[in-house]
Design a protein around this motif. Structure first.
Motif, mmCIF file in Angstrom:
data_model
loop_
_atom_site.group_PDB
_atom_site.id
_atom_site.type_symbol
_atom_site.label_atom_id
_atom_site.label_comp_id
_atom_site.label_asym_id
_atom_site.label_seq_id
_atom_site.Cartn_x
_atom_site.Cartn_y
_atom_site.Cartn_z
ATOM 1 N N ILE A 176 -153.348 -49.909 66.535
ATOM 2 C CA ILE A 176 -153.416 -49.134 67.863
ATOM 3 C C ILE A 176 -153.712 -50.266 69.040
ATOM 4 C CG2 ILE A 176 -154.856 -47.465 69.139
ATOM 5 C CD1 ILE A 176 -153.305 -46.358 66.887
ATOM 6 N N ARG A 177 -153.062 -50.176 69.978
ATOM 7 C CA ARG A 177 -153.413 -51.094 71.079
ATOM 8 C C ARG A 177 -153.152 -50.225 72.424
ATOM 9 N NH1 ARG A 177 -151.392 -56.640 73.307
ATOM 10 N NH2 ARG A 177 -153.047 -56.837 74.951
ATOM 11 N N TYR A 178 -154.204 -50.099 73.407
ATOM 12 C CA TYR A 178 -153.901 -49.731 74.605
ATOM 13 C C TYR A 178 -153.702 -50.821 75.591
ATOM 14 C CZ TYR A 178 -156.887 -46.294 72.312
ATOM 15 O OH TYR A 178 -157.336 -45.532 71.137
ATOM 16 N N GLY A 179 -152.767 -50.352 76.590
ATOM 17 C CA GLY A 179 -152.349 -51.203 77.615
ATOM 18 C C GLY A 179 -151.499 -50.723 78.870
ATOM 19 N N LEU A 234 -146.776 -54.561 74.013
ATOM 20 C CA LEU A 234 -148.063 -54.699 73.753
ATOM 21 C C LEU A 234 -148.600 -55.524 72.477
ATOM 22 C CD1 LEU A 234 -149.249 -51.048 74.854
ATOM 23 C CD2 LEU A 234 -149.120 -53.248 76.232
ATOM 24 N N ALA A 235 -147.686 -56.276 72.147
ATOM 25 C CA ALA A 235 -147.699 -57.226 71.071
ATOM 26 C C ALA A 235 -148.780 -57.941 71.357
ATOM 27 C CB ALA A 235 -146.477 -57.931 70.774
ATOM 28 N N ASN A 236 -149.553 -58.206 70.038
ATOM 29 C CA ASN A 236 -150.506 -58.886 69.914
ATOM 30 C C ASN A 236 -150.559 -59.706 68.553
ATOM 31 O OD1 ASN A 236 -151.881 -57.004 68.777
ATOM 32 N ND2 ASN A 236 -153.483 -56.724 70.132
ATOM 33 N N GLU A 237 -151.467 -60.417 68.228
ATOM 34 C CA GLU A 237 -151.760 -61.071 66.793
ATOM 35 C C GLU A 237 -152.792 -60.155 66.128
ATOM 36 O OE1 GLU A 237 -150.197 -63.575 65.591
ATOM 37 O OE2 GLU A 237 -149.146 -63.333 67.772
ATOM 38 N N LEU A 265 -158.803 -43.092 66.663
ATOM 39 C CA LEU A 265 -158.752 -43.406 68.070
ATOM 40 C C LEU A 265 -160.331 -42.955 68.775
ATOM 41 C CD1 LEU A 265 -155.366 -41.345 68.197
ATOM 42 C CD2 LEU A 265 -155.864 -43.756 68.217
ATOM 43 N N ASP A 266 -160.755 -43.478 69.810
ATOM 44 C CA ASP A 266 -161.623 -43.281 70.541
ATOM 45 C C ASP A 266 -161.244 -42.144 71.562
ATOM 46 O OD1 ASP A 266 -163.677 -43.235 72.546
ATOM 47 O OD2 ASP A 266 -163.995 -45.385 72.338
ATOM 48 N N MET A 267 -161.830 -41.131 71.379
ATOM 49 C CA MET A 267 -161.624 -40.005 72.250
ATOM 50 C C MET A 267 -161.821 -40.353 73.754
ATOM 51 S SD MET A 267 -159.998 -37.372 70.859
ATOM 52 C CE MET A 267 -160.204 -36.098 71.825
ATOM 53 N N ARG A 268 -162.706 -41.148 74.102
ATOM 54 C CA ARG A 268 -162.852 -41.392 75.401
ATOM 55 C C ARG A 268 -161.788 -42.288 76.145
ATOM 56 N NH1 ARG A 268 -168.220 -44.932 74.692
ATOM 57 N NH2 ARG A 268 -166.735 -45.359 73.002
ATOM 58 N N ILE A 269 -161.021 -43.091 75.160
ATOM 59 C CA ILE A 269 -159.836 -43.766 75.666
ATOM 60 C C ILE A 269 -158.496 -42.940 75.638
ATOM 61 C CG2 ILE A 269 -158.426 -45.742 75.312
ATOM 62 C CD1 ILE A 269 -160.903 -47.231 74.234
ATOM 63 N N ILE A 270 -158.380 -42.228 74.383
ATOM 64 C CA ILE A 270 -157.216 -41.490 74.093
ATOM 65 C C ILE A 270 -157.100 -40.344 75.085
ATOM 66 C CG2 ILE A 270 -157.710 -40.083 72.191
ATOM 67 C CD1 ILE A 270 -154.608 -42.160 72.538
ATOM 68 N N ARG A 330 -148.334 -49.111 66.122
ATOM 69 C CA ARG A 330 -147.394 -49.925 65.131
ATOM 70 C C ARG A 330 -147.410 -49.325 63.767
ATOM 71 N NH1 ARG A 330 -149.377 -55.306 65.760
ATOM 72 N NH2 ARG A 330 -150.863 -54.937 64.134
ATOM 73 N N LEU A 331 -146.164 -48.921 63.245
ATOM 74 C CA LEU A 331 -146.012 -48.496 61.787
ATOM 75 C C LEU A 331 -145.961 -49.670 60.898
ATOM 76 C CD1 LEU A 331 -143.252 -45.909 62.477
ATOM 77 C CD2 LEU A 331 -145.636 -45.272 62.456
#
Length: 182
Positions: A115-118, A107-110, A44-49, A6-7
């Motif tokens: 950054i959000r993964y989904g 992937l909107a949240n509060e 960013l977490d390299m294990r995830i990204i 999200r920018l």
């Protein structure tokens, strides 16, 4: 899984490690400009990204660009080591593009975190890929387990006559020493 970035608001910069002159979202920006603004630099977490395949760039609540991640690069910033994405911009005809471009953030949240993964349903068809070693098997990871060693050894045989020592010696000569792990 996909990553959503999200920018924030548009701002000019002279200190960007990616040599950009501005970051953030502004109305009427092109998809290319949105991807450039959103691709980095992030914690960013390299294990995830490293497992992510797609990125959605969101500005003012709408998806402004959709890309396929081709690489993740690391950059030293004044706030520590951050990552940037290298991407291929997707266009009309691609299921993720057709579903999400100019649509509300799926992937909107509060959270204030950009950054959000989904998981996105349209990704299912892209979860499997050919093993990067070239064996012809399919996997949901870059390599079938154990095949990364197969790929390395094939190159050692091809370029170093099968000598792992020659490969290691060449590697140590060609690359600068790695920074110590924190």
């Amino acid at each position: 899984m996909a990553v959503r970035i999200r920018l924030g608001n548009y701002e000019q910069t002279t200190t960007d490690v990616l040599q950009r002159t501005a970051i953030g979202y502004f109305p009427r920006m092109t998809e290319e400009e949105a991807m450039e603004a959103g691709r980095g630099v992030w914690r960013l977490d390299m294990r995830i990204i490293s497992r992510e395949r797609f990125v959605l760039i969101v500005g003012e609540g709408l998806v402004r660009a959709v890309g396929e991640i081709t690489a993740v690069t690391e950059h030293l910033t004044d706030r520590g080591l951050k990552k940037a994405l290298e991407t291929d911009l997707l266009g009309p005809g691609h299921p993720l593009y057709d579903t999400y471009i100019n649509q509300p953030d799926p992937l909107a949240n509060e959270s204030r975190n950009s950054i959000r993964y989904g998981d996105l349903p349209e990704e299912a068809a892209f979860r499997t890929r050919d093993c990067a070693c070239g064996c012809g098997e399919t996997t949901t990871h870059p390599f079938v387990p154990g095949h990364e060693l197969r790929a390395i050894m094939a190159r050692v045989r091809e370029h170093f006559g099968g000598s792992a020592l020659d490969f290691i010696t060449w590697l140590d000569t060609e690359l600068p020493p790695a920074a110590p792990a924190a």
